[in-house]
Design an enzyme around this catalytic site. Structure first.
Site, short mmCIF file in Angstrom:
data_model
loop_
_atom_site.label_atom_id
_atom_site.label_comp_id
_atom_site.label_asym_id
_atom_site.label_seq_id
_atom_site.Cartn_x
_atom_site.Cartn_y
_atom_site.Cartn_z
N THR A 11 0.79 -1.28 -0.04
CA THR A 11 -0.07 0.17 0.08
C THR A 11 0.98 1.41 -0.10
O THR A 11 1.97 1.45 0.54
CB THR A 11 -0.79 -0.05 1.45
OG1 THR A 11 -1.58 -1.16 1.20
CG2 THR A 11 -1.61 1.13 1.43
N ARG A 19 -13.36 -8.89 -0.87
CA ARG A 19 -12.64 -8.57 0.48
C ARG A 19 -12.03 -6.91 0.31
O ARG A 19 -11.75 -6.57 -0.45
CB ARG A 19 -11.31 -9.34 0.50
CG ARG A 19 -10.65 -8.98 1.75
CD ARG A 19 -9.44 -8.14 1.45
NE ARG A 19 -8.46 -8.22 2.51
CZ ARG A 19 -7.31 -7.48 2.60
NH1 ARG A 19 -7.22 -6.56 1.50
NH2 ARG A 19 -6.43 -7.34 3.69
N1 ASP Z 1 -3.16 -3.02 4.30
C1 ASP Z 1 -3.83 -3.40 3.00
C2 ASP Z 1 -4.71 -4.30 2.98
O1 ASP Z 1 -4.79 -5.18 3.72
C3 ASP Z 1 -2.28 -3.96 2.37
C4 ASP Z 1 -1.19 -3.18 2.46
O2 ASP Z 1 -0.86 -2.44 3.44
O3 ASP Z 1 -0.31 -3.65 1.84
O4 ASP Z 1 -5.28 -4.32 1.96
#
Ligand code: ASP
Length: 349
Positions: free
Chosen positions: A214, A242
């Site tokens: 992210t 999801r």
């Molecule tokens: N937090 C994000 C998610 O669970 C993934 C990430 O931080 O890479 O969708």
């Protein structure tokens, strides 16, 4: 805001004031503006990180943080700086947001994003968006132009059309590297599902490499307002619509001028259940502790005890920045008024 210095400038002649006023950093005074960004936390393999690859990441992180910084320096607000920095990362294939987003189990991309303003406590979030070029721009539009906080799927895209946002084919977000990650993940899933006879149990065994990447930004502007924003493709091989923590206000993103602004990255299911971003701000507010202490406690104690991997970037209205993570690495960069931008990846940097 440094009111004392502003008052001095008006009551003394500028020449006299300049002769004894130290620079912000030299005097260790409160900065008027600052920004921090992340490009995801997780299992970043030091051995596989060639100097060229490292340079690519660092350059992109520095480009994003410097863009936000330049805007803040010119007097733009923290919302503009956060959006501009995130859009640079969304446009880069290096990160799991926009171009370079991970693939769902079915082989396309479903994007999530959110933004929150620390002065007004206004917030906007979108989930499961497939064809809006910049999910963070849509989150901002939800915050500014809709009566709602969170829109999802087709409804979110319909709203984006009304707002005349830019649309792209879902393939625009494709990268070979993420496609290969999906193939690896599906192979592992199939094997585990055969063993465990349960897709969900098999999914729980997927390595961290499939769960991170992210992007996010937090900023303080010259008016003393803080803003946080986050954008993501979520988790490789995600299914059934999801939704992770990134578009959930309080979990992946939170901002309140009275405490702090936070953008998170990590295993979203834990960040949702431990409402990580809001918890850091609440600890500052109710326990009277520093940003660093609050962020450290949640990331390195609460989440570690729970088994949740990841990290956060956080800023307070005094320009303090904290960037703790409990994973091997977190792509990150920050820049405080009067200082140079710093980018880092691993824990010992
Ligand atoms: N937090 C994000 C998610 O669970 C993934 C990430 O931080 O890479 O969708």
């Amino acid at each position: 805001m440094n009111i004392t210095i502003k008052t001095l400038f008006t009551s003394l002649s500028i020449g006299a004031a300049l002769s004894f006023l130290p620079t912000t950093s030299a005097a260790n005074q409160q900065p008027e503006f600052a920004i921090a960004i992340h490009g995801g936390a997780g299992t970043i393999n030091r051995e596989k990180m060639t100097p060229e690859k490292r340079k690519q990441y660092e350059n992109k992180l520095l480009e994003a943080v410097n863009k936000g910084y330049a805007l803040l320096e010119k007097g733009a607000d923290s919302q503009q700086a956060v959006i501009a920095a995130i859009q640079i990362l969304e446009g880069s294939p290096l990160f799991n947001a926009g171009v370079g987003a991970v693939y769902t189990f079915d082989g396309d991309h479903e994007l999530d994003a959110s933004i929150m303003h620390g002065k007004t406590l206004n917030a906007g979030a979108v989930s499961g968006v497939k064809t809006v070029k910049s999910p963070i721009a849509l989150a901002e539009a939800v915050m500014e132009k809709s009566v709602h906080v969170m829109l999802s799927g087709e409804g979110a895209e319909q709203f984006a059309k009304q707002q005349a946002l830019e649309f792209v084919d879902n393939k625009y977000f494709d990268t070979e590297f993420r496609y290969k990650a999906l193939q690896r993940a599906k192979k592992k899933l199939a094997k585990k599902e055969r063993e465990l006879k349960d897709f969900q149990a098999a999914h729980a065994t997927l390595d961290n490499e499939f769960k991170f990447g992210t992007v996010g930004a937090v900023a303080l502007d010259k008016s003393g307002d803080i803003v946080a924003g986050t954008s993501t493709g979520g988790m490789t091989a995600k299914r059934y619509g999801r939704v992770g923590d990134s578009p959930i206000i309080g979990a992946g993103t939170y901002a309140n001028n009275q405490s702090c602004a936070v953008s998170a990255t990590g295993h979203g299911e834990y960040f949702i259940r431990y409402h990580v971003a809001a918890d850091i701000c609440a600890r500052m507010k109710y326990q009277g502790i520093s940003l660093q202490e609050a962020a450290d406690t949640v990331v390195n104690k609460v989440l570690v005890e729970a088994g949740g991997d990841g990290g956060v970037i956080a800023i307070d209205a005094k320009g303090n920045i904290a960037m703790p993570f409990n994973s091997k690495g977190m792509y990150r960069a920050s820049r405080v008024q009067g200082e140079k931008a710093k980018a880092a990846i691993f824990a010992d940097e």
